[in-house]
Write a protein that holds these residues in place. Structure first.
Motif, PDB file in Angstrom:
ATOM      1  N   ALA A  22       0.834  -1.206   0.000  1.00 15.89           N
ATOM      2  CA  ALA A  22       0.000   0.000   0.000  1.00 15.89           C
ATOM      3  C   ALA A  22       0.868   1.255   0.000  1.00 15.89           C
ATOM      4  CB  ALA A  22      -0.928  -0.003   1.214  1.00 15.89           C
ATOM      5  N   LEU A  23       1.914   1.267   0.804  1.00 12.43           N
ATOM      6  CA  LEU A  23       2.820   2.417   0.841  1.00 12.43           C
ATOM      7  C   LEU A  23       3.536   2.599  -0.493  1.00 12.43           C
ATOM      8  CD1 LEU A  23       4.274   2.006   4.432  1.00 12.43           C
ATOM      9  CD2 LEU A  23       2.692   3.772   3.633  1.00 12.43           C
ATOM     10  N   ALA A  24       3.882   1.496  -1.160  1.00 13.42           N
ATOM     11  CA  ALA A  24       4.540   1.586  -2.465  1.00 13.42           C
ATOM     12  C   ALA A  24       3.602   2.188  -3.509  1.00 13.42           C
ATOM     13  CB  ALA A  24       5.022   0.207  -2.909  1.00 13.42           C
ATOM     14  N   VAL A  25       2.327   1.789  -3.480  1.00  9.50           N
ATOM     15  CA  VAL A  25       1.348   2.351  -4.414  1.00  9.50           C
ATOM     16  C   VAL A  25       1.173   3.844  -4.143  1.00  9.50           C
ATOM     17  CG1 VAL A  25      -1.098   2.341  -5.065  1.00  9.50           C
ATOM     18  CG2 VAL A  25       0.143   0.198  -4.838  1.00  9.50           C
ATOM     19  N   LEU A  26       1.073   4.218  -2.889  1.00  7.04           N
ATOM     20  CA  LEU A  26       0.929   5.636  -2.548  1.00  7.04           C
ATOM     21  C   LEU A  26       2.154   6.438  -2.983  1.00  7.04           C
ATOM     22  CD1 LEU A  26      -0.740   5.342   0.950  1.00  7.04           C
ATOM     23  CD2 LEU A  26      -1.738   6.383  -1.082  1.00  7.04           C
ATOM     24  N   ALA A  27       3.336   5.845  -2.839  1.00  7.44           N
ATOM     25  CA  ALA A  27       4.563   6.541  -3.245  1.00  7.44           C
ATOM     26  C   ALA A  27       4.613   6.731  -4.755  1.00  7.44           C
ATOM     27  CB  ALA A  27       5.784   5.769  -2.767  1.00  7.44           C
ATOM     28  N   SER A  28       4.122   5.744  -5.496  1.00  3.46           N
ATOM     29  CA  SER A  28       4.196   5.847  -6.955  1.00  3.46           C
ATOM     30  C   SER A  28       3.082   6.706  -7.549  1.00  3.46           C
ATOM     31  CB  SER A  28       4.177   4.458  -7.588  1.00  3.46           C
ATOM     32  OG  SER A  28       2.928   3.842  -7.374  1.00  3.46           O
ATOM     33  N   ARG A  29       1.889   6.650  -6.972  1.00  4.82           N
ATOM     34  CA  ARG A  29       0.744   7.360  -7.554  1.00  4.82           C
ATOM     35  C   ARG A  29       0.443   8.700  -6.890  1.00  4.82           C
ATOM     36  NH1 ARG A  29      -3.885   2.825  -8.687  1.00  4.82           N
ATOM     37  NH2 ARG A  29      -2.578   1.357  -9.818  1.00  4.82           N
ATOM     38  N   GLY A  30       0.948   8.931  -5.716  1.00  8.35           N
ATOM     39  CA  GLY A  30       0.621  10.175  -5.011  1.00  8.35           C
ATOM     40  C   GLY A  30      -0.641  10.006  -4.195  1.00  8.35           C
ATOM     41  N   GLU A  31      -1.751  10.545  -4.686  1.00  4.41           N
ATOM     42  CA  GLU A  31      -3.025  10.464  -3.983  1.00  4.41           C
ATOM     43  C   GLU A  31      -3.925   9.414  -4.637  1.00  4.41           C
ATOM     44  OE1 GLU A  31      -4.780  14.313  -4.097  1.00  4.41           O
ATOM     45  OE2 GLU A  31      -3.221  15.211  -2.855  1.00  4.41           O
ATOM     46  N   VAL A  32      -4.531   8.558  -3.820  1.00  3.27           N
ATOM     47  CA  VAL A  32      -5.468   7.543  -4.321  1.00  3.27           C
ATOM     48  C   VAL A  32      -6.618   7.390  -3.333  1.00  3.27           C
ATOM     49  CG1 VAL A  32      -3.736   6.217  -5.595  1.00  3.27           C
ATOM     50  CG2 VAL A  32      -4.221   5.633  -3.246  1.00  3.27           C
ATOM     51  N   THR A  33      -7.744   6.927  -3.837  1.00  5.55           N
ATOM     52  CA  THR A  33      -8.858   6.595  -2.953  1.00  5.55           C
ATOM     53  C   THR A  33      -8.623   5.191  -2.395  1.00  5.55           C
ATOM     54  OG1 THR A  33     -10.163   5.628  -4.722  1.00  5.55           O
ATOM     55  CG2 THR A  33     -10.469   7.991  -4.302  1.00  5.55           C
ATOM     56  N   ALA A  34      -9.393   4.832  -1.390  1.00  5.66           N
ATOM     57  CA  ALA A  34      -9.275   3.486  -0.824  1.00  5.66           C
ATOM     58  C   ALA A  34      -9.633   2.426  -1.859  1.00  5.66           C
ATOM     59  CB  ALA A  34     -10.157   3.364   0.409  1.00  5.66           C
ATOM     60  N   ALA A  35     -10.620   2.716  -2.695  1.00  4.95           N
ATOM     61  CA  ALA A  35     -11.018   1.755  -3.742  1.00  4.95           C
ATOM     62  C   ALA A  35      -9.893   1.570  -4.758  1.00  4.95           C
ATOM     63  CB  ALA A  35     -12.286   2.233  -4.438  1.00  4.95           C
ATOM     64  N   GLU A  36      -9.245   2.658  -5.156  1.00  3.71           N
ATOM     65  CA  GLU A  36      -8.128   2.561  -6.101  1.00  3.71           C
ATOM     66  C   GLU A  36      -6.966   1.797  -5.483  1.00  3.71           C
ATOM     67  OE1 GLU A  36      -8.937   6.805  -8.417  1.00  3.71           O
ATOM     68  OE2 GLU A  36      -7.477   6.704  -6.793  1.00  3.71           O
ATOM     69  N   LEU A  37      -6.744   2.017  -4.197  1.00  8.47           N
ATOM     70  CA  LEU A  37      -5.672   1.304  -3.504  1.00  8.47           C
ATOM     71  C   LEU A  37      -5.976  -0.183  -3.435  1.00  8.47           C
ATOM     72  CD1 LEU A  37      -2.985   1.722  -2.014  1.00  8.47           C
ATOM     73  CD2 LEU A  37      -4.303   2.002   0.082  1.00  8.47           C
ATOM     74  N   ALA A  38      -7.218  -0.528  -3.149  1.00  2.00           N
ATOM     75  CA  ALA A  38      -7.615  -1.943  -3.094  1.00  2.00           C
ATOM     76  C   ALA A  38      -7.525  -2.593  -4.470  1.00  2.00           C
ATOM     77  CB  ALA A  38      -9.025  -2.070  -2.536  1.00  2.00           C
ATOM     78  N   ASP A  39      -7.807  -1.844  -5.526  1.00  2.00           N
ATOM     79  CA  ASP A  39      -7.664  -2.388  -6.882  1.00  2.00           C
ATOM     80  C   ASP A  39      -6.196  -2.661  -7.213  1.00  2.00           C
ATOM     81  OD1 ASP A  39     -10.357  -2.334  -7.319  1.00  2.00           O
ATOM     82  OD2 ASP A  39     -10.340  -0.410  -8.378  1.00  2.00           O
ATOM     83  N   ALA A  40      -5.305  -1.827  -6.692  1.00  2.60           N
ATOM     84  CA  ALA A  40      -3.875  -1.970  -6.976  1.00  2.60           C
ATOM     85  C   ALA A  40      -3.215  -3.053  -6.119  1.00  2.60           C
ATOM     86  CB  ALA A  40      -3.166  -0.641  -6.762  1.00  2.60           C
ATOM     87  N   VAL A  41      -3.732  -3.270  -4.918  1.00  2.34           N
ATOM     88  CA  VAL A  41      -3.159  -4.270  -4.001  1.00  2.34           C
ATOM     89  C   VAL A  41      -4.234  -5.322  -3.726  1.00  2.34           C
ATOM     90  CG1 VAL A  41      -2.083  -4.656  -1.756  1.00  2.34           C
ATOM     91  CG2 VAL A  41      -1.732  -2.480  -2.933  1.00  2.34           C
ATOM     92  N   PRO A  42      -4.167  -6.474  -4.375  1.00 10.33           N
ATOM     93  CA  PRO A  42      -5.222  -7.492  -4.246  1.00 10.33           C
ATOM     94  C   PRO A  42      -5.502  -7.930  -2.803  1.00 10.33           C
ATOM     95  CG  PRO A  42      -3.731  -8.061  -6.028  1.00 10.33           C
ATOM     96  CD  PRO A  42      -3.133  -6.882  -5.328  1.00 10.33           C
ATOM     97  N   ALA A  43      -4.495  -7.958  -1.957  1.00  8.36           N
ATOM     98  CA  ALA A  43      -4.709  -8.399  -0.576  1.00  8.36           C
ATOM     99  C   ALA A  43      -5.667  -7.475   0.169  1.00  8.36           C
ATOM    100  CB  ALA A  43      -3.376  -8.468   0.163  1.00  8.36           C
ATOM    101  N   LEU A  44      -5.725  -6.213  -0.229  1.00 10.07           N
ATOM    102  CA  LEU A  44      -6.585  -5.253   0.455  1.00 10.07           C
ATOM    103  C   LEU A  44      -8.050  -5.365   0.042  1.00 10.07           C
ATOM    104  CD1 LEU A  44      -4.298  -2.087   0.401  1.00 10.07           C
ATOM    105  CD2 LEU A  44      -4.569  -3.776   2.217  1.00 10.07           C
ATOM    106  N   ARG A  45      -8.344  -6.227  -0.934  1.00 12.12           N
ATOM    107  CA  ARG A  45      -9.725  -6.429  -1.380  1.00 12.12           C
ATOM    108  C   ARG A  45     -10.486  -7.402  -0.487  1.00 12.12           C
ATOM    109  NH1 ARG A  45      -8.222  -7.916  -7.256  1.00 12.12           N
ATOM    110  NH2 ARG A  45      -6.881  -6.150  -7.667  1.00 12.12           N
ATOM    111  N   GLU A  46      -9.765  -8.181   0.304  1.00 10.44           N
ATOM    112  CA  GLU A  46     -10.448  -9.146   1.182  1.00 10.44           C
ATOM    113  C   GLU A  46     -11.411  -8.406   2.092  1.00 10.44           C
ATOM    114  OE1 GLU A  46      -8.185 -12.192   3.118  1.00 10.44           O
ATOM    115  OE2 GLU A  46      -6.527 -11.893   1.730  1.00 10.44           O
TER     116      GLU A  46
END
Length: 145
Positions: A22-46
């Motif tokens: 999650a921190l890596a996605v935030l570092a690469s994309r800047g600002e994201v919603t929780a839904a966008e973060l969950a789409d990028a990190v499959p483990a967070l979709r559980e």
């Protein structure tokens, strides 16, 4: 962590891996919603079932719990809303670390701010024509660093 262990069987390693992803996605994309973060990190979709068996039982993604923990640790912050200014869907971003402040200086600043706030409150409460308690100078002398 206990909540994730009980609800979806996560251990410390899985939680740390999801947190780092999650921190890596935030570092690469800047600002994201929780839904966008969950789409990028499959483990967070559980999903976690909250209040199982109750009339108000609901499901939420693990993403909410992980983001809440990261925010509590000061590593993630809320950013601008997704949509218009009244939107309840907020974006998340990496938080800048707070500057280190020596303990003695931090205590002095906190005490000085409290004294100034209390003095302003008493001045307003008592009014300009009344006597204002003179406790500020002795305390300030003791608080100087």
């Amino acid at each position: 962590m206990d909540r994730l262990h009980q609800a979806v069987g996560w251990d410390e390693h899985r939680y740390t891996a999801a947190e780092n992803a999650a921190l890596a996605v935030l570092a690469s994309r800047g600002e994201v919603t929780a839904a966008e973060l969950a789409d990028a990190v499959p483990a967070l979709r559980e999903q976690i079932v909250t209040f199982p068996g109750r009339p108000y039982e609901s499901r939420q993604r693990v993403c909410a719990t992980v983001l809440g923990s990261l925010a509590a640790e000061g590593r993630v912050r809320r950013a601008r809303p997704a949509g218009n200014w009244a939107s309840a869907q907020l974006r998340c971003a990496l938080a800048e670390p707070l500057p280190a402040l020596p303990t003695a200086e931090a205590k002095a600043v906190l005490a000085r701010t409290a004294i100034e706030t209390e003095t302003a409150r008493l001045t307003t409460f008592l009014g300009a024509t009344r006597v204002i308690p003179c406790y500020r100078p002795p305390l300030e002398r003791r608080l100087t660093v």
